[in-house]
Design a protein around this motif. Structure first.
Motif, mmCIF file in Angstrom:
data_model
loop_
_atom_site.group_PDB
_atom_site.id
_atom_site.type_symbol
_atom_site.label_atom_id
_atom_site.label_comp_id
_atom_site.label_asym_id
_atom_site.label_seq_id
_atom_site.Cartn_x
_atom_site.Cartn_y
_atom_site.Cartn_z
ATOM 1 N N GLY A 129 0.812 -1.212 0.000
ATOM 2 C CA GLY A 129 0.000 0.000 0.000
ATOM 3 C C GLY A 129 0.842 1.257 0.000
ATOM 4 O O GLY A 129 0.561 2.221 -0.740
ATOM 5 N N LEU A 130 1.897 1.272 0.819
ATOM 6 C CA LEU A 130 2.784 2.437 0.864
ATOM 7 C C LEU A 130 3.587 2.561 -0.424
ATOM 8 O O LEU A 130 3.863 3.679 -0.884
ATOM 9 N N ALA A 131 3.962 1.413 -1.003
ATOM 10 C CA ALA A 131 4.706 1.443 -2.262
ATOM 11 C C ALA A 131 3.884 2.115 -3.355
ATOM 12 O O ALA A 131 4.425 2.844 -4.194
ATOM 13 N N ALA A 132 2.565 1.859 -3.356
ATOM 14 C CA ALA A 132 1.690 2.486 -4.354
ATOM 15 C C ALA A 132 1.654 4.005 -4.185
ATOM 16 O O ALA A 132 1.406 4.741 -5.150
ATOM 17 N N LYS A 133 1.915 4.476 -2.985
ATOM 18 C CA LYS A 133 1.894 5.919 -2.725
ATOM 19 C C LYS A 133 3.241 6.585 -3.004
ATOM 20 O O LYS A 133 3.291 7.725 -3.480
ATOM 21 N N TYR A 134 4.331 5.878 -2.721
ATOM 22 C CA TYR A 134 5.632 6.540 -2.709
ATOM 23 C C TYR A 134 6.630 6.006 -3.730
ATOM 24 O O TYR A 134 7.766 6.472 -3.771
ATOM 25 N N ARG A 135 6.241 5.014 -4.559
ATOM 26 C CA ARG A 135 7.206 4.410 -5.480
ATOM 27 C C ARG A 135 7.759 5.436 -6.450
ATOM 28 O O ARG A 135 7.108 6.417 -6.826
ATOM 29 N N ALA A 170 11.915 -5.583 -2.952
ATOM 30 C CA ALA A 170 11.757 -4.370 -3.759
ATOM 31 C C ALA A 170 10.451 -3.663 -3.420
ATOM 32 O O ALA A 170 10.383 -2.424 -3.436
ATOM 33 N N VAL A 171 9.410 -4.437 -3.132
ATOM 34 C CA VAL A 171 8.139 -3.830 -2.710
ATOM 35 C C VAL A 171 8.337 -3.080 -1.391
ATOM 36 O O VAL A 171 7.883 -1.939 -1.227
ATOM 37 N N ALA A 172 9.023 -3.729 -0.451
ATOM 38 C CA ALA A 172 9.274 -3.084 0.842
ATOM 39 C C ALA A 172 10.115 -1.825 0.666
ATOM 40 O O ALA A 172 9.842 -0.783 1.275
ATOM 41 N N THR A 173 11.139 -1.911 -0.184
ATOM 42 C CA THR A 173 11.992 -0.747 -0.436
ATOM 43 C C THR A 173 11.194 0.396 -1.045
ATOM 44 O O THR A 173 11.397 1.572 -0.710
ATOM 45 N N ALA A 174 10.253 0.051 -1.927
ATOM 46 C CA ALA A 174 9.426 1.075 -2.579
ATOM 47 C C ALA A 174 8.485 1.765 -1.599
ATOM 48 O O ALA A 174 7.963 2.841 -1.894
ATOM 49 N N GLY A 223 -0.547 3.639 -8.689
ATOM 50 C CA GLY A 223 -0.731 4.473 -7.497
ATOM 51 C C GLY A 223 -2.018 4.171 -6.771
ATOM 52 O O GLY A 223 -2.666 5.074 -6.237
ATOM 53 N N ASP A 224 -2.395 2.884 -6.731
ATOM 54 C CA ASP A 224 -3.656 2.457 -6.108
ATOM 55 C C ASP A 224 -3.357 1.654 -4.840
ATOM 56 O O ASP A 224 -3.233 0.429 -4.888
ATOM 57 N N PRO A 225 -3.238 2.317 -3.676
ATOM 58 C CA PRO A 225 -2.895 1.619 -2.433
ATOM 59 C C PRO A 225 -3.905 0.541 -2.042
ATOM 60 O O PRO A 225 -3.525 -0.519 -1.529
#
Length: 257
Positions: A129-135, A170-174, A223-225
């Motif tokens: 969810g956060l990755a969708a916001k901040y990637r 990579a998801v966690a990093t994003a 960008g869809d958390p």
């Protein structure tokens, strides 16, 4: 009448003191330096005074100073280099410190695989969810590269499993959240090490994994958390169920064999 207690009264009520824990001098010095590092008084890369100078400043023995620096080195707060340009250099803790601490906890407590999987189910959807916001563009490129490798059915199992871990990290990093990234690094490596992947990773599992990763990546890219969280929840829950089934079947076979 005198108010002074009689000798017999004093004898019946002797003074009792509790044992006292006196901290070691090296712990006191390490604690002081640790707090000052964590408060930001010494930025990363700052060279602490040479050992001889620390002895003079603190009025502590060389052994005490050396032990305090060793404590901080183990905690990842200083790096000790040898040679003419050596010494103790401040290192601010980052995601690696979180991963190292969690890894030690997992190994030290010998946590069950089910506990690891439950923890992963609790936090990895939040990472998505956060990755969708901040990637960033680089984050998406890393996700795509890992997933492209996963889609190749001809690569060896070991390479597939490593690419799978890389994609999840990579998801966690994003997510750009160092705590979550540290937790996921420790969890992913622990689950990878303790799972008998060869027991259930066949071509069908590979295809299912690739498709799941692709849909999650699409939600992150869009960008869809909400969608990223939902799809990751479904993915990690399905994986956990598959692992538990294999573990249970293996235990039954061992008992019956």
């Amino acid at each position: 009448m005198s108010d002074t207690p009689s000798s017999s009264t004093v004898a019946r009520h002797p003074v009792r003191l509790q044992p006292m824990q006196v901290p070691k001098a090296s712990d006191v010095l390490a604690n002081d330096l640790r707090e000052r590092i964590l408060r930001g008084e010494f930025p990363s890369g700052t060279a602490l005074p040479p050992e001889r100078e620390l002895v003079t400043q603190t009025q502590m023995s060389r052994t005490t100073v050396r032990e305090a620096l060793r404590i901080l080195e183990v905690q990842g707060l200083v790096v000790i280099k040898t040679g003419r340009s050596g010494g103790a250099f401040v290192q601010q803790p980052g995601g690696d410190a979180v991963a190292s601490s969690v890894s030690l906890l997992i190994r030290g407590q010998q946590l069950r695989l089910t506990a690891l999987l439950e923890t992963r189910e609790a936090i990895e959807p939040a990472c998505a969810g956060l990755a969708a916001k901040y990637r960033t563009g680089d984050d998406l490129a890393t996700l795509d590269a890992a997933n492209t490798l996963l889609g190749d059915l001809d690569i060896p199992l070991e390479q597939f499993l490593r690419a799978n871990v890389d994609w999840h990290l990579a998801v966690a990093t994003a997510s750009h959240n160092e705590l979550l990234t540290g937790f996921m690094t420790a969890l992913s490596n622990a689950i990878y090490s303790s799972t008998e992947n060869t027991a259930f990773v066949d071509d069908e599992v590979r295809k299912t994994t690739y498709r799941a990763h692709k849909t999650i990546t699409e939600a992150i890219r869009a960008g869809d958390p909400t969608a990223a969280t939902r799809r990751m929840t479904k993915h990690v829950h399905g994986y956990a169920e598959a692992v538990v089934r294999v573990e249970e079947r293996t235990e039954i076979e061992l008992r019956e064999g």
